[in-house]
Motif scaffolding. Structure first.
Motif: not given
Length: 134
Positions: A115-129
């Motif tokens: 669910v989190l992965r789908q939501y992140m993809n839908r919102r077009r969010y990405e994490w970078f370090e």
């Protein structure tokens, strides 16, 4: 020191949503997880309703299948009865595949990571370090 950058990426409309420490990232992820759960709860409810509807349609169809089988048993020489029985069984198999598909979708949406992965993809969010100098 490492920082975590939450990035919104959609063609030319890309920007930084926020820059977080490790603790801040955990809090933000919990916040995003809650949003994702709320967002997909409606979808899950719709899938459950669809599943119940498909099951009731299949139940009514199975009565027709059973009638066709009984008729064919009583009249084995009737070629049209054999064809009708075969066609109804194939249609039942298609209905069953539809039910299995909806069940698999419901199962997928029961996993918080999915669910989190789908939501992140839908919102077009990405994490970078990123490593920064203090």
């Amino acid at each position: 020191m490492k920082v975590h950058v939450l990035w919104y990426d959609y063609y030319e409309d890309s920007n930084i949503v926020g820059i977080y420490t490790e603790e801040g990232k955990k809090k933000k992820m919990a916040e995003i997880q809650a949003e994702a759960y709320d967002f997909y709860q409606d979808l899950k409810d719709n899938l459950e309703e669809e599943l119940q509807e498909l099951k009731s349609i299949r139940k009514a169809h199975l009565e027709k299948v059973n009638e066709a089988i009984e008729f064919y048993k009583a009249h084995p020489e009737d070629k049209s009865a054999k064809k009708r029985k075969r066609d109804l069984i194939k249609e039942d198999e298609r209905k069953l595949k539809g039910i299995e598909y909806v069940k698999s979708e419901l199962l997928r949406y029961s996993f918080p990571d999915y669910v989190l992965r789908q939501y992140m993809n839908r919102r077009r969010y990405e994490w970078f370090e990123e490593e920064v100098i203090e």
